[in-house]
Design a protein around this motif. Structure first.
Motif, PDB file in Angstrom:
ATOM      1  N   MET A   1       0.861  -1.193   0.000  1.00  0.00           N
ATOM      2  CA  MET A   1       0.000   0.000   0.000  1.00  0.00           C
ATOM      3  C   MET A   1       0.888   1.230   0.000  1.00  0.00           C
ATOM      4  N   LYS A   2       0.643   2.085  -0.837  1.00  0.00           N
ATOM      5  CA  LYS A   2       1.447   3.290  -0.995  1.00  0.00           C
ATOM      6  C   LYS A   2       0.802   4.429  -0.189  1.00  0.00           C
ATOM      7  N   ILE A   3       1.633   5.028   0.728  1.00  0.00           N
ATOM      8  CA  ILE A   3       1.147   6.151   1.542  1.00  0.00           C
ATOM      9  C   ILE A   3       1.408   7.440   0.785  1.00  0.00           C
ATOM     10  N   SER A   4       0.364   8.232   0.750  1.00  0.00           N
ATOM     11  CA  SER A   4       0.485   9.482  -0.006  1.00  0.00           C
ATOM     12  C   SER A   4       1.354  10.489   0.744  1.00  0.00           C
ATOM     13  N   ARG A   5       1.816  11.444  -0.006  1.00  0.00           N
ATOM     14  CA  ARG A   5       2.674  12.480   0.570  1.00  0.00           C
ATOM     15  C   ARG A   5       1.920  13.296   1.615  1.00  0.00           C
ATOM     16  N   GLU A   6       0.643  13.530   1.460  1.00  0.00           N
ATOM     17  CA  GLU A   6      -0.141  14.334   2.401  1.00  0.00           C
ATOM     18  C   GLU A   6      -0.219  13.638   3.761  1.00  0.00           C
ATOM     19  N   ILE A   7      -0.399  12.310   3.756  1.00  0.00           N
ATOM     20  CA  ILE A   7      -0.487  11.579   5.021  1.00  0.00           C
ATOM     21  C   ILE A   7       0.852  11.623   5.766  1.00  0.00           C
ATOM     22  N   LYS A   8       1.932  11.450   5.010  1.00  0.00           N
ATOM     23  CA  LYS A   8       3.250  11.522   5.624  1.00  0.00           C
ATOM     24  C   LYS A   8       3.485  12.902   6.250  1.00  0.00           C
ATOM     25  N   THR A   9       3.047  13.945   5.537  1.00  0.00           N
ATOM     26  CA  THR A   9       3.228  15.304   6.057  1.00  0.00           C
ATOM     27  C   THR A   9       2.417  15.509   7.327  1.00  0.00           C
ATOM     28  N   ALA A  10       1.195  15.010   7.347  1.00  0.00           N
ATOM     29  CA  ALA A  10       0.338  15.161   8.523  1.00  0.00           C
ATOM     30  C   ALA A  10       0.921  14.422   9.727  1.00  0.00           C
ATOM     31  N   VAL A  11       1.414  13.167   9.483  1.00  0.00           N
ATOM     32  CA  VAL A  11       2.021  12.399  10.596  1.00  0.00           C
ATOM     33  C   VAL A  11       3.247  13.107  11.133  1.00  0.00           C
ATOM     34  N   LEU A  12       4.033  13.677  10.241  1.00  0.00           N
ATOM     35  CA  LEU A  12       5.236  14.383  10.659  1.00  0.00           C
ATOM     36  C   LEU A  12       4.895  15.615  11.484  1.00  0.00           C
ATOM     37  N   VAL A  13       3.865  16.350  11.062  1.00  0.00           N
ATOM     38  CA  VAL A  13       3.459  17.559  11.795  1.00  0.00           C
ATOM     39  C   VAL A  13       2.928  17.200  13.176  1.00  0.00           C
ATOM     40  N   LEU A  14       2.073  16.158  13.240  1.00  0.00           N
ATOM     41  CA  LEU A  14       1.532  15.739  14.532  1.00  0.00           C
ATOM     42  C   LEU A  14       2.625  15.234  15.476  1.00  0.00           C
ATOM     43  N   SER A  15       3.593  14.521  14.912  1.00  0.00           N
ATOM     44  CA  SER A  15       4.714  14.044  15.743  1.00  0.00           C
ATOM     45  C   SER A  15       5.516  15.217  16.291  1.00  0.00           C
TER      46      SER A  15
END
Length: 313
Positions: A1-15
């Motif tokens: 499953m390929k994670i989109s760039r937007e999800i990665k950005t959101a996880v990074l911001v929340l972290s």
């Protein structure tokens, strides 16, 4: 499953936000992953900060959580948290004390000897321990008054001493100091003279000391010879002889023995005196009447006739 760039950005911001909150809490002295129990107390004034520690017997066991002013009671309400492993009585005391001379206060838990364990949310009574700075501040007025009195007394003393020194009378201190200076000079001259005498007669003094050393050695040898010659035994024997003579004289004085009775009994003297007189009369009678004593050799008894001198008496 390929994670989109937007999800990665959101996880990074929340972290990042979570990490920022954790670091901010950590810098404030809070640990988000540690359970804590909060208690409350009150003071008449606020002398604490959010970083003030809570201690027990000098060991940090908690911290200040919140400081608020109660408008109804007019007191400062303090909430603090401690380690859940710590158990203390509800009747314990929260003491406000100074942590050092440079300022800074803390809370100390003074345990009570009972088993009524405090529960989170309970109110704990408080007290304030006066610190060194507070005590000095309260007593500074009295200290300043005493210091002012001491300074005034010292000033009066210095004024009196100054008057004594400036006085030019015959008995002034200045004259006394001058005479003392002359006396010290005389002692110095005397000391110099003694040093000159010692330096001049150094050889003689050394000779005297040598002679004294030799004399002391001779006396030591003499005492050794006397000791070896048995003088101590002789003195002991003489002492025993004197003791015996004293006992004998004491016995004579107490009419003990023949000599004591002869010396102290008057009857013997009287008898000897009477016998002496009778012997004197007998010799006189023999001299005057020698024929009278022929009866000793004769068988015929010749009667005794007193001398003419005795007949007249």
């Amino acid at each position: 499953m390929k994670i989109s760039r937007e999800i990665k950005t959101a996880v990074l911001v929340l972290s990042g936000i979570a990490l920022f909150i954790y670091l901010f809490s950590y810098l404030k002295g809070e640990d988000l992953f540690t359970d804590k129990q909060t208690y409350y107390t009150e003071f008449d004034y606020n002398a604490l900060s959010m970083s003030s520690p809570v201690t027990i017997r000098g060991n940090k066991v908690g911290k200040i959580e919140d400081i608020r002013y109660d408008f109804e009671t007019g007191k400062t309400r303090v909430s603090f948290s401690v380690n859940p492993q710590l158990e203390f009585s509800k009747n314990s005391t929260i003491r406000l004390y100074e942590t050092g001379l440079m300022g800074g206060n803390a809370l100390a838990i003074i345990r009570a000897n009972d088993k009524d364990i405090a529960k989170p949310g309970d109110y704990i009574p408080s007290e304030v321990q006066p610190g060194l700075v507070t005590t000095l501040k309260n007593n500074f007025s009295g200290i300043s008054t005493d210091l002012d009195s001491a300074i005034r007394s010292a000033d009066t003393l210095m004024t009196s001493i100054n008057a004594m020194v400036v006085d030019e009378s015959a008995g002034s201190l200045k004259k006394t100091i001058a005479e003392l200076n002359e006396t010290l000079k005389s002692f110095k001259n005397l000391s110099n003279s003694i040093q000159e005498v010692i330096a001049t007669n150094d050889e003689k003094i050394a000779s005297v000391l040598d002679n004294f050393d030799k004399t002391s050695k001779d006396l030591s040898e003499l005492s050794k010879e006397i000791k070896e010659a048995g003088l101590t035994e002789t003195i002991d024997n003489l002492n025993k002889t004197l003791v015996n003579a004293q006992e004998m004289l004491s016995a004579i004085d107490n009419n003990e023995g023949t000599i004591g009775k002869l010396l102290n009994d008057d009857s013997l003297y009287n008898n000897l005196e009477a016998a002496s007189k009778e012997m004197e009369l007998l010799l006189l009678d023999i001299k005057l009447h020698p024929a009278r004593y022929r009866r000793i050799l004769s068988k015929k008894e010749i009667p005794y006739q007193a001398p003419a001198k005795e007949q007249k008496n």
